[in-house]
Motif scaffolding. Sequence first.
Motif, short mmCIF file in Angstrom:
data_model
loop_
_atom_site.label_atom_id
_atom_site.label_comp_id
_atom_site.label_asym_id
_atom_site.label_seq_id
_atom_site.Cartn_x
_atom_site.Cartn_y
_atom_site.Cartn_z
N VAL A 90 0.84 -1.20 0.00
CA VAL A 90 0.00 0.00 0.00
C VAL A 90 0.87 1.25 0.00
O VAL A 90 1.90 1.32 0.68
N GLY A 91 0.46 2.25 -0.75
CA GLY A 91 1.15 3.53 -0.75
C GLY A 91 0.29 4.58 -1.41
O GLY A 91 -0.67 4.27 -2.12
N ARG A 92 0.63 5.83 -1.19
CA ARG A 92 -0.10 6.94 -1.81
C ARG A 92 0.87 8.07 -2.10
O ARG A 92 1.75 8.37 -1.29
N VAL A 139 7.19 -2.74 -0.46
CA VAL A 139 7.32 -2.10 -1.77
C VAL A 139 7.45 -0.60 -1.56
O VAL A 139 6.54 0.06 -1.06
N SER A 140 8.59 -0.06 -1.93
CA SER A 140 8.88 1.36 -1.74
C SER A 140 8.78 2.09 -3.07
O SER A 140 7.90 1.81 -3.88
N LEU A 179 14.83 -15.08 8.73
CA LEU A 179 13.68 -14.22 8.50
C LEU A 179 14.17 -13.00 7.71
O LEU A 179 14.98 -12.22 8.19
N ARG A 180 13.69 -12.86 6.49
CA ARG A 180 14.19 -11.83 5.58
C ARG A 180 13.28 -10.60 5.56
O ARG A 180 12.07 -10.72 5.55
N VAL A 181 13.90 -9.43 5.54
CA VAL A 181 13.18 -8.16 5.35
C VAL A 181 13.71 -7.54 4.06
O VAL A 181 14.88 -7.15 3.98
N VAL A 182 12.87 -7.48 3.05
CA VAL A 182 13.26 -7.05 1.71
C VAL A 182 12.53 -5.74 1.37
O VAL A 182 11.35 -5.59 1.67
N VAL A 183 13.25 -4.79 0.77
CA VAL A 183 12.63 -3.57 0.27
C VAL A 183 12.81 -3.53 -1.24
O VAL A 183 13.93 -3.67 -1.75
N VAL A 184 11.71 -3.35 -1.96
CA VAL A 184 11.72 -3.30 -3.43
C VAL A 184 11.50 -1.86 -3.87
O VAL A 184 10.58 -1.18 -3.39
#
Length: 260
Positions: A90-92, A139-140, A179-184
């Motif tokens: 989610v994003g705006r 998702v960035s 435990l993975r933390v991924v930023v796309v």
Amino acid sequence: MSHRDFADRVVVVTGASGGVGAAVAEELARRGASVVLAARRAGPLEEVARRCGDLAHAVVADVTKRDDVRRIFDEAISKFGRVDIWINNVGRGIGRPLLEITDDDVDAMIRDNMKSVLYGMQVVTPHLQERGTGAIVNVSSLLGRTPLPSRAAYAAAKAAMMSLSEAFRIELAGSHPHLRVVVVYPGRITTDFGQNALGQRMMDSGKLPAEVLAAIGGAPQTAEEVARVVCDAALNSRGDVYTQPDAFARVREYLEKQPG
């Protein structure tokens, strides 16, 4: 990737009623995942779930509300018994010169772009920790790395989300290494995201500095192209992932040219 490389995985996707979220949900379903789809718009969400098939479950929810995020998780557990991957999508956006940004603008950007991600991470992580494995994919936007004029509030909120993700990745590294933390980081995408932005005051690209244009360059991608990168990242990646092949190099070049 294998046609069924997500078989036996349960994936939650927020913002799944359109754009990248819908494309991610459909890509996951094609690759064998059980998908829990969340969004505010019931009609479009149900249509995406229908396209995803029998292993899709739709939850009408507002992820800027912590209780709604908890309900998404509870329904995923009730339906499928576990969650393997949680994708915060989610994003705006907002198009407003910095001197015109209001308190309400800032609150909306933080609520929609950062709090929605924070709630997702806080709700699902204890479950993933208990299982000892899994992934959170946030998702960035490339604007979180290379801000643009009239996009300052949006870029700042995405940068805050990036920092939140990076700090959490470090927190988990010692105690839960699997435990993975991924930023796309997508660049420009051919969706209606901009039409739903606040302000919608668009900058003429011809007025942007050359180094900014270089950093945000590259042909616009379709939602489907971005979705394939997001899904691959959810399966295997650690850290940051750029959806355009040369984006990281362009970001690095942009940062190196900033005044010291």
